[in-house]
Design an enzyme around this catalytic site. Structure first.
Site, mmCIF file in Angstrom:
data_model
loop_
_atom_site.group_PDB
_atom_site.id
_atom_site.type_symbol
_atom_site.label_atom_id
_atom_site.label_comp_id
_atom_site.label_asym_id
_atom_site.label_seq_id
_atom_site.Cartn_x
_atom_site.Cartn_y
_atom_site.Cartn_z
ATOM 1 N N ASP A 168 -0.553 100.755 -25.364
ATOM 2 C CA ASP A 168 -0.556 101.396 -26.687
ATOM 3 C C ASP A 168 -1.951 101.848 -27.093
ATOM 4 O O ASP A 168 -2.945 101.499 -26.446
ATOM 5 C CB ASP A 168 0.035 100.437 -27.738
ATOM 6 C CG ASP A 168 -0.401 98.988 -27.539
ATOM 7 O OD1 ASP A 168 -1.415 98.763 -26.862
ATOM 8 O OD2 ASP A 168 0.271 98.095 -28.077
ATOM 9 N N GLU B 288 7.607 96.769 -33.097
ATOM 10 C CA GLU B 288 7.734 95.807 -34.183
ATOM 11 C C GLU B 288 9.198 95.348 -34.292
ATOM 12 O O GLU B 288 10.093 95.982 -33.714
ATOM 13 C CB GLU B 288 7.288 96.468 -35.493
ATOM 14 C CG GLU B 288 5.831 96.942 -35.484
ATOM 15 C CD GLU B 288 4.806 95.807 -35.603
ATOM 16 O OE1 GLU B 288 5.104 94.654 -35.221
ATOM 17 O OE2 GLU B 288 3.700 96.086 -36.083
HETATM 18 C C1 F6R Z 1 -1.986 95.094 -27.320
HETATM 19 C C2 F6R Z 1 -0.591 94.908 -27.695
HETATM 20 C C3 F6R Z 1 -0.181 93.879 -28.689
HETATM 21 C C4 F6R Z 1 -0.871 92.528 -28.490
HETATM 22 C C5 F6R Z 1 -0.400 91.518 -29.525
HETATM 23 C C6 F6R Z 1 -1.177 90.225 -29.433
HETATM 24 O O1 F6R Z 1 -2.114 96.135 -26.381
HETATM 25 O O2 F6R Z 1 0.222 95.615 -27.216
HETATM 26 O O3 F6R Z 1 1.208 93.700 -28.618
HETATM 27 O O4 F6R Z 1 -0.607 92.054 -27.206
HETATM 28 O O5 F6R Z 1 -0.550 92.044 -30.813
HETATM 29 O O6 F6R Z 1 -2.510 90.452 -29.778
HETATM 30 P P1 F6R Z 1 -3.632 89.324 -29.608
HETATM 31 O O7 F6R Z 1 -3.792 89.102 -28.148
HETATM 32 O O8 F6R Z 1 -4.865 89.932 -30.224
HETATM 33 O O9 F6R Z 1 -3.141 88.131 -30.327
#
Ligand code: F6R
Length: 260
Positions: free
Chosen positions: A67, A143
């Site tokens: 993303d 989401e």
């Molecule tokens: C990032 C992504 C998100 C994260 C998720 C967890 O490319 O696709 O889905 O993997 O928001 O984020 P962290 O690792 O910062 O807790």
């Protein structure tokens, strides 16, 4: 679906890095799906170490990121392109032209998403996809409520995700409200998926994803229907799981993988 519970975040990172290194050694021109965020940083450090000390070769590797924020360019310090360059690509021998991150500044964002899907297909599909998980169960920026067959598209970020990601920005108002994201359907087509998670803030989302019903309301629960998915998590993230799962050592003793 396999679940490996590691003692801590460091072990989680090493186990996940070893799985990826193993697949890269077996298929040097592998197509990786990659993630950003706080969780994979130590895993990427371990891959960099393996490249420098063990000669792990990325020269033929192709990658696609999950993303990118809409409206910011790859030079922006909070862009996911910038994250990937600084946390991984600049430190290994990957050919930058083989690394794909959606262009958040594309004039026609919908066309950019379609081109991305086509590029993944042309590359032969994703061999192994790395995922993190949001506190609300999101995978990539899918989401809660995102359709299970969704493809790469423009998505609105929820208030929770904007607040969660504000830690990377000076101010919560600077966090983009939209992103370009691979869809649940795109992710589910990967041949293998590894989801990593640490911290108790992920415990609720993980218990719903691993032990709850399969529902679009918890996008990571859709992975229960994938044939080759491994959750590599630490004990903090596992606190709300009711069943017993394997430790990395138990997995290694069966020849599964990987922790030394
Ligand atoms: C990032 C992504 C998100 C994260 C998720 C967890 O490319 O696709 O889905 O993997 O928001 O984020 P962290 O690792 O910062 O807790």
């Amino acid at each position: 679906m396999k679940v490996i519970v590691c003692n801590n975040s460091e072990e989680m990172s090493k186990v996940a890095a070893q799985i990826f290194a193993d697949r890269i050694r077996k298929k040097p021109n592998i197509v990786l799906g990659l993630a950003t965020g706080g969780t994979p940083v130590k895993m990427y450090k371990e891959l960099i170490r393996m490249h420098k000390e063990e000669g792990l070769d990325f020269s033929k590797v192709v990658s696609f990121n999950l993303d990118e924020y809409l409206g910011i360019s790859g030079n922006h310090h909070q862009s996911y392109r910038y994250f990937m360059d600084t946390n991984l690509f600049n430190h290994i021998n990957i050919n930058k032209s083989n690394t794909h991150v959606l262009n958040g500044k594309a004039k026609d964002a919908a066309a950019e998403c379609k081109t991305y899907e086509d590029a993944i297909k042309k590359a032969g599909g994703i061999d192994i996809q790395l995922l993190g998980i949001g506190g609300n169960g999101h995978i990539a920026f899918n989401e809660p409520g995102s359709p299970k067959d969704s493809r790469t598209r423009i998505v609105d970020l929820t208030k929770k995700t904007i607040e969660d990601n504000a830690r990377f920005f000076v101010d919560v108002n600077e966090v983009p409200k939209q992103a370009l994201s691979m869809g649940n359907g795109t992710i589910m087509e990967a041949k293998e998926i590894v989801l990593i998670a640490d911290k108790t803030s992920k415990a609720d989302a993980l218990s719903k994803s691993i032990e709850g019903p399969v529902t679009e309301q918890v996008p990571a629960s859709l992975l229960q229907a994938h044939k080759n998915t491994t959750f590599v998590i630490d004990t903090d993230a596992a606190v709300k799981l009711k069943k017993k799962y394997e430790s990395p050592k138990a997995t290694a003793s069966k020849g599964g993988c990987c922790c030394k």
